[in-house]
Design an enzyme around this catalytic site. Structure first.
Site, PDB file in Angstrom:
ATOM      1  N   SER A 145      19.727  -9.282 -43.180  1.00 24.69           N
ATOM      2  CA  SER A 145      19.310  -8.582 -42.406  1.00 24.69           C
ATOM      3  C   SER A 145      17.812  -7.151 -43.367  1.00 24.69           C
ATOM      4  O   SER A 145      18.740  -7.356 -44.604  1.00 24.69           O
ATOM      5  CB  SER A 145      19.566  -7.431 -41.479  1.00 24.69           C
ATOM      6  OG  SER A 145      18.646  -6.177 -41.149  1.00 24.69           O
ATOM      7  N   TYR A 158      27.278  -2.594 -40.534  1.00 18.02           N
ATOM      8  CA  TYR A 158      26.124  -3.900 -40.126  1.00 18.02           C
ATOM      9  C   TYR A 158      25.632  -4.273 -41.590  1.00 18.02           C
ATOM     10  O   TYR A 158      25.646  -5.397 -41.577  1.00 18.02           O
ATOM     11  CB  TYR A 158      25.269  -4.010 -39.331  1.00 18.02           C
ATOM     12  CG  TYR A 158      24.453  -4.317 -38.694  1.00 18.02           C
ATOM     13  CD1 TYR A 158      24.329  -5.616 -37.747  1.00 18.02           C
ATOM     14  CD2 TYR A 158      23.428  -4.215 -39.138  1.00 18.02           C
ATOM     15  CE1 TYR A 158      23.428  -6.748 -37.611  1.00 18.02           C
ATOM     16  CE2 TYR A 158      21.817  -5.335 -39.102  1.00 18.02           C
ATOM     17  CZ  TYR A 158      22.909  -6.577 -38.198  1.00 18.02           C
ATOM     18  OH  TYR A 158      21.809  -7.537 -37.709  1.00 18.02           O
TER      19      TYR A 158
HETATM   20  P1  NAP Z   1      20.679 -12.169 -30.763  1.00 20.14           P
HETATM   21  O1  NAP Z   1      20.029 -11.783 -29.129  1.00 20.14           O
HETATM   22  O2  NAP Z   1      22.127 -10.682 -29.617  1.00 20.14           O
HETATM   23  O3  NAP Z   1      21.792 -13.326 -29.970  1.00 20.14           O
HETATM   24  C1  NAP Z   1      22.919 -13.484 -31.242  1.00 20.14           C
HETATM   25  C2  NAP Z   1      23.577 -15.009 -30.683  1.00 20.14           C
HETATM   26  O4  NAP Z   1      24.949 -14.908 -31.245  1.00 20.14           O
HETATM   27  C3  NAP Z   1      24.239 -15.471 -29.175  1.00 20.14           C
HETATM   28  O5  NAP Z   1      23.508 -16.858 -29.308  1.00 20.14           O
HETATM   29  C4  NAP Z   1      25.789 -15.394 -29.452  1.00 20.14           C
HETATM   30  O6  NAP Z   1      26.077 -15.949 -28.079  1.00 20.14           O
HETATM   31  C5  NAP Z   1      25.684 -15.280 -30.162  1.00 20.14           C
HETATM   32  N1  NAP Z   1      27.015 -14.572 -30.841  1.00 20.14           N
HETATM   33  C6  NAP Z   1      27.755 -12.946 -30.820  1.00 20.14           C
HETATM   34  N2  NAP Z   1      28.842 -12.939 -31.421  1.00 20.14           N
HETATM   35  C7  NAP Z   1      29.530 -15.002 -31.684  1.00 20.14           C
HETATM   36  C8  NAP Z   1      30.503 -14.939 -32.125  1.00 20.14           C
HETATM   37  N3  NAP Z   1      30.758 -14.660 -32.421  1.00 20.14           N
HETATM   38  N4  NAP Z   1      30.107 -16.691 -32.029  1.00 20.14           N
HETATM   39  C9  NAP Z   1      29.774 -17.436 -32.076  1.00 20.14           C
HETATM   40  N5  NAP Z   1      28.387 -16.774 -31.087  1.00 20.14           N
HETATM   41  C10 NAP Z   1      28.028 -16.265 -31.037  1.00 20.14           C
HETATM   42  O7  NAP Z   1      21.080 -11.994 -31.860  1.00 20.14           O
HETATM   43  P2  NAP Z   1      19.612 -11.657 -31.984  1.00 20.14           P
HETATM   44  O8  NAP Z   1      18.121 -10.779 -32.471  1.00 20.14           O
HETATM   45  O9  NAP Z   1      19.251 -13.154 -31.550  1.00 20.14           O
HETATM   46  O10 NAP Z   1      19.887 -12.381 -34.059  1.00 20.14           O
HETATM   47  C11 NAP Z   1      19.872 -12.900 -34.984  1.00 20.14           C
HETATM   48  C12 NAP Z   1      20.284 -13.135 -36.323  1.00 20.14           C
HETATM   49  O11 NAP Z   1      19.686 -12.341 -36.738  1.00 20.14           O
HETATM   50  C13 NAP Z   1      21.525 -12.371 -36.428  1.00 20.14           C
HETATM   51  O12 NAP Z   1      22.811 -12.145 -37.199  1.00 20.14           O
HETATM   52  C14 NAP Z   1      21.555 -10.887 -36.668  1.00 20.14           C
HETATM   53  O13 NAP Z   1      22.266  -9.994 -37.412  1.00 20.14           O
HETATM   54  C15 NAP Z   1      19.934 -11.411 -37.708  1.00 20.14           C
HETATM   55  N6  NAP Z   1      19.177 -10.178 -37.715  1.00 20.14           N
HETATM   56  C16 NAP Z   1      18.722  -9.463 -36.681  1.00 20.14           C
HETATM   57  C17 NAP Z   1      17.278  -8.906 -36.236  1.00 20.14           C
HETATM   58  C18 NAP Z   1      16.722  -8.373 -35.306  1.00 20.14           C
HETATM   59  O14 NAP Z   1      16.005  -7.357 -35.613  1.00 20.14           O
HETATM   60  N7  NAP Z   1      16.694  -8.940 -33.807  1.00 20.14           N
HETATM   61  C19 NAP Z   1      16.926  -8.505 -37.400  1.00 20.14           C
HETATM   62  C20 NAP Z   1      17.786  -8.203 -38.497  1.00 20.14           C
HETATM   63  C21 NAP Z   1      18.820  -9.413 -38.514  1.00 20.14           C
HETATM   64  P3  NAP Z   1      26.079 -15.781 -26.549  1.00 20.14           P
HETATM   65  O15 NAP Z   1      25.023 -15.015 -25.601  1.00 20.14           O
HETATM   66  O16 NAP Z   1      26.866 -16.454 -26.104  1.00 20.14           O
HETATM   67  O17 NAP Z   1      27.418 -14.246 -26.703  1.00 20.14           O
END
Ligand code: NAP
Length: 250
Positions: A145, A158
């Site tokens: 991130s 985090y």
């Molecule tokens: P999100 O919308 O909350 O989606 C998270 C996904 O991860 C969902 O498909 C969820 O599955 C899955 N997940 C959660 N816990 C899990 C586990 N223990 N085992 C397997 N799958 C799991 O998150 P996102 O924003 O798309 O984030 C994706 C990645 O980008 C993450 O690593 C996050 O830290 C990173 N990131 C995001 C942002 C942002 O602003 N959004 C910024 C920087 C980095 P279920 O729905 O089935 O539970």
């Protein structure tokens, strides 16, 4: 061109039931990969991603596995090989964030353990298997991130898990010397997904959306494009890097 070059290749995308992961799965399927849509709990969402990919002419299957549980991750790799014949690409996208802003002093043991278990150990669990299971010429993309650089109060644990992922990325790339496998990380800035939007006021969202000189939140597709580049033919010479995909925010 790249669709043909990726034909016959297989990608596992963790956390692909929604958000950035769903966008990556859809994009890699369009790029020619057979895709595993991994999820933790939301089976209906994961199946909807698979159905959309199939409707668009791609190949995909949903597999439930909690990335923090080594046996479930091992079963996912085995099922992938049974279904599609091998694994070429691993995208370690699954991740969680703390609710709202939580200072280090406010973080209880359960929250600390959960962030480390999913964001850090979850990434370790898949990487350890990938070391032996990925085919020659494979690609690995981990998820950090841009908060590791923004260093905003309220995100210490985090961001700490993500900093560890960046360091593992660099060293693991070197440890895979001779295997023809690249290991990189993508570090998004604020991206319009549930992880980012929940627990924030409209004012907080607006302020963070204005951080990049491009003055908007990333869309999941913006991040999927970077992953597509790293795992496709044009990304072959990028190894051991963290790409800060954040519209120029600093
Ligand atoms: P999100 O919308 O909350 O989606 C998270 C996904 O991860 C969902 O498909 C969820 O599955 C899955 N997940 C959660 N816990 C899990 C586990 N223990 N085992 C397997 N799958 C799991 O998150 P996102 O924003 O798309 O984030 C994706 C990645 O980008 C993450 O690593 C996050 O830290 C990173 N990131 C995001 C942002 C942002 O602003 N959004 C910024 C920087 C980095 P279920 O729905 O089935 O539970």
């Amino acid at each position: 061109m790249s669709t043909q070059m990726n034909a016959g290749k297989v990608a596992i995308v963790t956390g692909a039931s929604r958000g950035i992961g769903a966008s990556i799965a859809t994009r890699l399927a369009a790029d020619g990969f057979a895709v595993i849509v991994n999820y933790a709990g939301r089976a209906a969402d994961a199946n909807a991603v698979v159905e959309q990919i199939k409707a668009d002419g791609g190949r995909a299957a949903a597999i439930q596995a909690d990335v923090s549980v080594p046996a479930q991750v091992a079963a996912m790799f085995d099922q992938t090989i049974t279904l599609f014949g091998g694994v070429d690409v691993l995208v370690n996208n699954a991740g969680i964030m703390q609710p709202g802003l939580t200072t280090l002093a406010e973080t209880d043991d359960a929250l600390f353990d959960r962030l480390v278990a999913i964001n850090l150990k979850g990434t370790f669990n898949t990487l350890r298997l990938a070391a032996n299971k990925l085919r020659e010429g494979g690609r690995i993309v981990n998820f950090s991130s841009s908060l590791t650089a923004f260093a905003l109060p309220g995100y210490s644990i985090y961001a700490g898990t993500k900093a560890a992922v960046e360091t593992m990325t660099l060293i693991f790339a070197k440890e895979l010397r001779g295997r023809g496998i690249t290991v990189n990380a993508v570090a998004p800035g604020p991206t319009a997904t549930e992880l980012f939007l929940k627990d924030k006021t409209p004012e907080q969202v607006e302020r963070l959306a204005k951080m990049p000189p491009l003055e908007r939140l990333a869309r999941p597709e913006d991040i999927a494009s970077v992953v597509s580049f790293l795992v496709g033919p044009d990304g072959a010479w990028i190894d051991g890097q963290t790409i800060r995909a954040n519209g120029g925010a600093a």
